[in-house]
Design a protein around this motif. Structure first.
Motif, mmCIF file in Angstrom:
data_model
loop_
_atom_site.group_PDB
_atom_site.id
_atom_site.type_symbol
_atom_site.label_atom_id
_atom_site.label_comp_id
_atom_site.label_asym_id
_atom_site.label_seq_id
_atom_site.Cartn_x
_atom_site.Cartn_y
_atom_site.Cartn_z
ATOM 1 N N GLU A 128 0.823 -1.212 0.000
ATOM 2 C CA GLU A 128 0.000 0.000 0.000
ATOM 3 C C GLU A 128 0.859 1.265 0.000
ATOM 4 O O GLU A 128 0.551 2.225 -0.707
ATOM 5 C CB GLU A 128 -0.922 -0.013 1.221
ATOM 6 N N ARG A 129 1.919 1.272 0.762
ATOM 7 C CA ARG A 129 2.765 2.462 0.837
ATOM 8 C C ARG A 129 3.514 2.724 -0.469
ATOM 9 O O ARG A 129 3.901 3.861 -0.743
ATOM 10 C CB ARG A 129 3.745 2.327 2.003
ATOM 11 N N TYR A 167 -10.209 3.373 4.654
ATOM 12 C CA TYR A 167 -10.181 4.784 4.306
ATOM 13 C C TYR A 167 -11.593 5.328 4.430
ATOM 14 O O TYR A 167 -12.537 4.738 3.894
ATOM 15 C CB TYR A 167 -9.700 4.989 2.867
ATOM 16 N N ARG A 192 -5.291 6.711 6.362
ATOM 17 C CA ARG A 192 -5.710 5.317 6.554
ATOM 18 C C ARG A 192 -6.042 5.129 8.038
ATOM 19 O O ARG A 192 -5.328 5.599 8.912
ATOM 20 C CB ARG A 192 -4.582 4.392 6.107
ATOM 21 N N LYS A 228 -5.174 3.452 -3.878
ATOM 22 C CA LYS A 228 -5.480 3.020 -2.521
ATOM 23 C C LYS A 228 -6.227 1.694 -2.516
ATOM 24 O O LYS A 228 -7.048 1.429 -3.394
ATOM 25 C CB LYS A 228 -6.347 4.057 -1.806
ATOM 26 N N SER A 229 -5.937 0.887 -1.480
ATOM 27 C CA SER A 229 -6.653 -0.365 -1.249
ATOM 28 C C SER A 229 -6.958 -0.474 0.235
ATOM 29 O O SER A 229 -6.160 -0.045 1.073
ATOM 30 C CB SER A 229 -5.812 -1.578 -1.662
ATOM 31 N N GLU A 230 -8.098 -1.056 0.539
ATOM 32 C CA GLU A 230 -8.425 -1.349 1.930
ATOM 33 C C GLU A 230 -8.017 -2.781 2.235
ATOM 34 O O GLU A 230 -7.799 -3.585 1.322
ATOM 35 C CB GLU A 230 -9.919 -1.129 2.188
ATOM 36 N N SER A 236 -9.530 12.087 2.835
ATOM 37 C CA SER A 236 -9.716 10.669 2.519
ATOM 38 C C SER A 236 -8.415 9.898 2.309
ATOM 39 O O SER A 236 -8.450 8.691 2.083
ATOM 40 C CB SER A 236 -10.583 10.523 1.271
ATOM 41 N N ASP A 237 -7.283 10.563 2.393
ATOM 42 C CA ASP A 237 -6.015 9.852 2.214
ATOM 43 C C ASP A 237 -5.459 9.273 3.505
ATOM 44 O O ASP A 237 -4.499 8.503 3.464
ATOM 45 C CB ASP A 237 -4.970 10.768 1.568
ATOM 46 N N ASP A 297 0.981 7.176 9.139
ATOM 47 C CA ASP A 297 -0.069 7.067 8.121
ATOM 48 C C ASP A 297 -1.207 6.109 8.486
ATOM 49 O O ASP A 297 -2.047 5.803 7.652
ATOM 50 C CB ASP A 297 0.536 6.661 6.769
ATOM 51 N N ASN A 298 -1.260 5.647 9.735
ATOM 52 C CA ASN A 298 -2.312 4.734 10.179
ATOM 53 C C ASN A 298 -2.937 5.264 11.465
ATOM 54 O O ASN A 298 -2.480 4.984 12.561
ATOM 55 C CB ASN A 298 -1.759 3.326 10.431
#
Length: 192
Positions: free
Chosen positions: A18-19, A80, A70, A24-26, A67-68, A98-99
């Motif tokens: 993902e990084r 997201y 996570r 983007k993916s969930e 929305s970016d 980022d989380n």
């Protein structure tokens, strides 16, 4: 849900992919789901919410994130949201910054392809986040906002806004936003 899962991954594998990804993916229980694009109405609702929240939260100790960011969910998921509000210092799951682990309010703009997912599985996962106080679904096909609020006993209650003259009241962060402003420049199709 946005798409069919590709394969089973560990959380570490997902985060590495993902990084480095251009999209983007969930992540849910070892499966990655690519996120799809959005309609103009979806983007306008998202931007209207972000703009209104930014203005009313200024100086409050809370902030709206786009929305970016996570969100790491305790139940083996990385998701997201369309808009997230965090109060106090954002708490991150690791040093990558980022989380997010402490959202107070999460907004999802409903799309035909994701509405069931947002209402069911995604909300089920979000409810496992202790800091979450409000989960708010914004409909893009009609003026309708559904606000789920966690009471002090852990029970979630629903407030259903269906008119442009109402105010979305989010007591957990001390704000009220006119529904009309959220739907500004959004083309609602005529009722069938």
């Amino acid at each position: 849900m946005a798409s069919h899962p590709v394969s089973k991954f560990t959380e570490e594998q997902y985060l590495a992919i993902e990084r480095a990804a251009d999209f983007k993916s969930e992540f849910l229980d070892g499966a990655m789901f690519a996120m799809s694009g959005a309609s103009v109405s979806h983007v306008r609702l998202q931007q209207n919410l972000s703009g209104e929240l930014h203005a009313v939260l200024r100086g409050s100790g809370c902030e709206a994130l786009g929305s970016d960011i996570r969100i790491k969910v305790p139940s083996r998921a990385y998701l997201y949201a369309d808009v997230t509000v965090v109060c106090g210092e954002p708490m991150m799951a690791d040093d990558h910054d980022d989380n997010l682990t402490n959202p107070a309010v999460i907004f999802e703009v409903l799309s035909p392809s994701t509405e069931k997912y947002d209402r069911r599985l995604k909300f089920q996962r979000y409810r496992s986040i202790d800091s979450l106080q409000d989960y708010i679904l914004v409909n893009q096909k009609e003026v309708r906002i559904e606000q789920f609020t966690r009471r002090s006993d852990g029970i979630w209650t629903l407030r259903d806004y269906q008119g442009p003259d109402e105010e979305l009241k989010i007591d957990s962060i001390g704000v009220a936003i006119p529904v009309r402003r959220i739907y500004e420049r959004v083309n609602i199709p005529p009722a069938a």
